[in-house]
Scaffold this motif. Structure first.
Motif, PDB file in Angstrom:
ATOM      1  N   ASP A 143      -2.043   4.934  -6.701  1.00  0.00           N
ATOM      2  CA  ASP A 143      -1.004   5.047  -5.676  1.00  0.00           C
ATOM      3  C   ASP A 143      -1.606   5.531  -4.356  1.00  0.00           C
ATOM      4  O   ASP A 143      -1.332   4.972  -3.296  1.00  0.00           O
ATOM      5  N   ALA A 144      -2.425   6.572  -4.434  1.00  0.00           N
ATOM      6  CA  ALA A 144      -3.060   7.118  -3.220  1.00  0.00           C
ATOM      7  C   ALA A 144      -3.941   6.064  -2.557  1.00  0.00           C
ATOM      8  O   ALA A 144      -3.929   5.927  -1.325  1.00  0.00           O
ATOM      9  N   LEU A 145      -4.687   5.306  -3.355  1.00  0.00           N
ATOM     10  CA  LEU A 145      -5.549   4.262  -2.812  1.00  0.00           C
ATOM     11  C   LEU A 145      -4.736   3.164  -2.139  1.00  0.00           C
ATOM     12  O   LEU A 145      -5.093   2.684  -1.057  1.00  0.00           O
ATOM     13  N   SER A 146      -3.630   2.784  -2.749  1.00  0.00           N
ATOM     14  CA  SER A 146      -2.757   1.766  -2.142  1.00  0.00           C
ATOM     15  C   SER A 146      -2.212   2.238  -0.803  1.00  0.00           C
ATOM     16  O   SER A 146      -2.151   1.468   0.163  1.00  0.00           O
ATOM     17  N   ILE A 147      -1.807   3.497  -0.739  1.00  0.00           N
ATOM     18  CA  ILE A 147      -1.296   4.047   0.518  1.00  0.00           C
ATOM     19  C   ILE A 147      -2.400   4.071   1.567  1.00  0.00           C
ATOM     20  O   ILE A 147      -2.180   3.702   2.725  1.00  0.00           O
ATOM     21  N   MET A 148      -3.612   4.478   1.175  1.00  0.00           N
ATOM     22  CA  MET A 148      -4.741   4.506   2.110  1.00  0.00           C
ATOM     23  C   MET A 148      -5.047   3.104   2.626  1.00  0.00           C
ATOM     24  O   MET A 148      -5.224   2.901   3.839  1.00  0.00           O
ATOM     25  N   ARG A 149      -5.115   2.134   1.748  1.00  0.00           N
ATOM     26  CA  ARG A 149      -5.399   0.747   2.166  1.00  0.00           C
ATOM     27  C   ARG A 149      -4.332   0.244   3.129  1.00  0.00           C
ATOM     28  O   ARG A 149      -4.637  -0.409   4.122  1.00  0.00           O
ATOM     29  N   HIS A 150      -3.081   0.557   2.827  1.00  0.00           N
ATOM     30  CA  HIS A 150      -1.998   0.148   3.706  1.00  0.00           C
ATOM     31  C   HIS A 150      -2.135   0.812   5.081  1.00  0.00           C
ATOM     32  O   HIS A 150      -1.997   0.158   6.113  1.00  0.00           O
ATOM     33  N   SER A 151      -2.440   2.101   5.093  1.00  0.00           N
ATOM     34  CA  SER A 151      -2.551   2.824   6.365  1.00  0.00           C
ATOM     35  C   SER A 151      -3.712   2.310   7.209  1.00  0.00           C
ATOM     36  O   SER A 151      -3.668   2.390   8.432  1.00  0.00           O
ATOM     37  N   LEU A 152      -4.731   1.754   6.565  1.00  0.00           N
ATOM     38  CA  LEU A 152      -5.881   1.211   7.284  1.00  0.00           C
ATOM     39  C   LEU A 152      -5.706  -0.266   7.622  1.00  0.00           C
ATOM     40  O   LEU A 152      -6.580  -0.881   8.231  1.00  0.00           O
ATOM     41  N   GLY A 153      -4.592  -0.862   7.213  1.00  0.00           N
ATOM     42  CA  GLY A 153      -4.318  -2.263   7.513  1.00  0.00           C
ATOM     43  C   GLY A 153      -5.048  -3.228   6.612  1.00  0.00           C
ATOM     44  O   GLY A 153      -5.122  -4.416   6.907  1.00  0.00           O
ATOM     45  N   ILE A 154      -5.585  -2.739   5.499  1.00  0.00           N
ATOM     46  CA  ILE A 154      -6.327  -3.606   4.583  1.00  0.00           C
ATOM     47  C   ILE A 154      -5.382  -4.461   3.754  1.00  0.00           C
ATOM     48  O   ILE A 154      -5.670  -5.615   3.486  1.00  0.00           O
TER      49      ILE A 154
END
Length: 127
Positions: free
Chosen positions: A111-122
């Motif tokens: 979940d944390a990784l998905s949020i990070m990827r989303h926040s970085l526009g990945i």
């Protein structure tokens, strides 16, 4: 004559009224609750035949990934989700629900990784 009580999710009395047998009660103004959307009442009240308690019903109204509810999904939300996943942060039920972006009822590193990827526009959260 029967008593009809309209109560909120936490038991707070919203309205009470006496209604003749077979008549309808009149619902109060829809209540509000932070991070929830009012969706209706727990039972029908158009034909009262007994004393009745009618409870406000809600649905969760949050943006998945926005763990701190500031309207922005960013690295702070990813870090918060990671802290929740690791068990090193006190969190509310709402924060855990927002952090559980894959909706598996478990906040974890994915979940944390998905949020990070989303926040970085990945990628988008639902990709």
């Amino acid at each position: 004559v029967f008593a009809v009580y309209f109560v909120d999710y936490d038991g707070t009395m919203l309205s009470s009224q006496m209604v003749e047998r077979g008549h309808a009660a009149v619902a109060p103004t829809a209540p509000t609750r932070e991070h929830y959307r009012f969706v209706g009442w727990s039972c029908e009240f158009s034909n009262i035949t007994a004393n009745t308690v009618v409870v406000a019903q809600y649905e969760l109204d949050i943006t998945l990934g926005d763990v701190n509810f500031d309207g922005i999904i960013d690295c702070v939300d990813a870090l918060s989700a990671l802290r929740i996943a690791m068990g090193i942060a006190d969190s509310t039920e709402l924060e855990r629900a927002a952090a559980d972006v894959n909706s598996d009822y478990n906040v974890n590193v994915d979940d944390a990784l998905s949020i990070m990827r989303h926040s970085l526009g990945i990628c988008l959260l639902n990709d």
